[in-house]
Design an enzyme around this catalytic site. Structure first.
Site, short mmCIF file in Angstrom:
data_model
loop_
_atom_site.label_atom_id
_atom_site.label_comp_id
_atom_site.label_asym_id
_atom_site.label_seq_id
_atom_site.Cartn_x
_atom_site.Cartn_y
_atom_site.Cartn_z
N ASN A 40 0.86 -1.18 0.00
CA ASN A 40 0.00 0.00 0.00
C ASN A 40 0.90 1.24 0.00
OD1 ASN A 40 -1.70 2.11 0.61
ND2 ASN A 40 -2.63 1.16 2.40
N ARG A 123 -2.52 -1.70 -3.70
CA ARG A 123 -3.53 -0.66 -3.65
C ARG A 123 -3.28 0.25 -4.85
NH1 ARG A 123 -3.11 4.78 -0.26
NH2 ARG A 123 -5.15 5.64 -0.73
N HIS A 212 -9.80 6.17 -1.02
CA HIS A 212 -9.67 5.40 0.23
C HIS A 212 -10.83 4.40 0.36
CE1 HIS A 212 -7.53 9.17 2.00
NE2 HIS A 212 -6.60 8.29 1.64
N ARG A 273 -1.92 18.75 0.69
CA ARG A 273 -2.97 19.14 -0.27
C ARG A 273 -3.95 20.11 0.36
NH1 ARG A 273 -4.75 13.27 -1.49
NH2 ARG A 273 -2.82 12.66 -0.48
N GLU A 417 -6.66 -2.12 5.34
CA GLU A 417 -6.78 -2.17 3.88
C GLU A 417 -6.01 -3.37 3.34
OE1 GLU A 417 -5.45 1.96 4.12
OE2 GLU A 417 -6.58 2.32 2.29
#
Ligand code: ADP
Length: 430
Positions: A40, A123, A212, A273, A417
């Site tokens: 990931n 991912r 996500h 960001r 995840e």
């Protein structure tokens, strides 16, 4: 050699890899005995787990953090002590080579050789409208994902570096891509359409996708299970707060809205960001700074968020907390802006679902930062949400952090995840 001959050779090479992988798995045992390496690659971190598909247990877990800043590998074999290796990680490729070295290390490794890895689950962040489910990665898939790079410039290239490094180091081992955008496909047009001329959606697929998704899916399902909610009558808000952050409103197990948009730029203030802002700022800054649109986008992606707000202190909340404690006002403000924006989103999702049963915090920051969780929840006293200050000290483990009389349950649920990606990988290869 003519172009189409080269193309056929490339296809053949990929097919050969797939067949080698297939026969290897056939001889190695049934799919239940597979070992899946899950990678990931985040924007500044790389999490990995080597998962035994039969037990669904991780044989080793690890995290490369501060990639591009300095670099630290935390590697923990299931039955051993955590090993911390501080070594420069200028990019994700260096990080992956360090991970593979750790997995086969004589002292703290968990396998003898790399060929014990049956498959790698990656991912992948943005699949645009090309991918609505997970895929076995081949050259064609890589090319299609590359086409989506402009939509996720911090993530897709990092993801693909991971894929290419694995192909080069472990030829024949299949690579599977699991997209972040898939779980959000249940959003209706009322949530995914922008207030733009409709033709831009029809011609260019300009719409909100959300990201996500693997985490929001895993955590919302676990919340329903853990809190014994009715799956067909539940309203859950998942706050995935990390270097990249997003929130989702999940009603009856399906996403009705999420904070990221066509790209992972929209929504919350993030590590580097900007999140939501007036689009006019792009033109205004380009004009005033004499910079191109591309330059401005780099600023919004890589030099903004809490990093920019803090005057360049850091994109990592641990550094920001330390600076705030030393009296740095900009660092303090950066954390407060982050928490305030997050609280506003939670409020809007309570409206979107006409109520909420549970608010869940997850990912690096959501699981570990009590200050930020406290700042966010201060805004919901009017609703009768009360935080258990002692329980809120929890780090990285499942726990209810609201008081028993709180009108809404608030909990920390670590995301996984990696396990979700391993399950997809096994399902696709089975
Ligand atoms: P990414 O989006 O790159 O995957 P993460 O989910 O790892 O990011 O989140 C990174 C953020 O989480 C950082 O700001 C960091 O401060 C915070 N974080 C991660 N782990 C911890 C920890 N053990 N303690 C405190 N904060 C942490």
């Amino acid at each position: 050699m003519e172009k189409n001959h080269i193309f056929i050779l490339v296809i053949c090479r990929q097919q050969a890899y797939n067949y080698i992988g297939y026969f290897y798995r056939l001889f190695a045992g049934r799919r239940e005995r597979m070992k899946v390496l899950v990678i990931n690659c985040g924007s500044s971190s790389l999490k990995y787990q080597l998962i035994d598909a039969e037990t669904e247990q991780a044989l080793a877990v690890g995290l490369c953090e501060r990639i591009g800043i300095d670099g630290r590998l935390n590697h923990t074999p299931a039955d051993g002590e955590k090993v911390v290796i501080n070594k420069d990680m200028p990019d994700h490729e260096v990080a992956i080579r360090m991970v593979l070295d750790a997995l086969v290390n004589d002292t703290y490794g968990v396998i003898k050789e790399l060929k014990e890895i049956d498959a790698v689950g990656h991912r992948l962040v943005h699949g645009g409208e090309k991918f609505s489910s997970s895929v076995i990665i081949d050259d064609e898939v890589i090319a299609a994902v590359e086409e989506c790079n402009p939509l996720a410039p911090l993530h897709n290239p990092a993801n693909l570096i991971g894929v290419r490094a694995c192909e080069a180091i472990m030829p024949g081992v299949p690579n599977i891509g699991v997209f972040d955008t898939a779980f959000h496909q249940t959003m209706g047009p009322v949530a995914y359409m922008y207030g733009l001329p409709h033709e831009y959606y029809e011609k260019y697929k300009v719409r909100r996708y959300g990201f996500h998704g693997t985490s929001h899916s895993f955590v919302s399902k676990r919340a329903i299970e853990m809190l014994k909610l009715d799956p067909d009558n539940s309203k859950v808000i998942v706050c995935h707060l990390g270097n990249g952050s997003s929130i989702s409103a999940v009603k009856n197990g399906k996403v009705v809205d999420t904070s990221m948009g066509m790209t992972p730029m929209e929504g919350l203030v993030m590590g580097t960001r900007c999140g939501d802002m007036d689009p006019t700022i792009v033109e205004y800054l380009a004009h005033n700074l004499g910079k191109s649109l591309e330059d401005i986008m780099v600023i919004l992606n890589k030099e903004s968020g809490v990093y920019g707000l803090s005057g360049g202190v850091s994109s990592d909340f641990r550094d920001l907390d330390a600076a705030s404690n030393e009296g740095n006002e900009k660092a303090k403000l950066a954390v407060e802006v982050f928490s305030y924006r997050t609280a506003k989103y939670i409020g809007s999702y309570i409206a979107a679902m006409n109520g909420v049963d549970a608010i869940i915090f997850t990912a690096g920051l959501g699981e570990n930062n009590a200050v930020v969780r406290g700042q966010i929840l201060e805004h919901f006293g009017y609703m009768g949400i009360t935080l258990d200050q002692e329980a809120n000290k929890v780090r990285g483990e499942e726990k209810i952090i609201s008081t028993p009389d709180s009108k809404v349950t608030v909990a920390v649920i670590p995301t996984n995840e990696e396990l979700a990606i391993a399950r997809e990988t096994v399902a696709l290869l089975g």
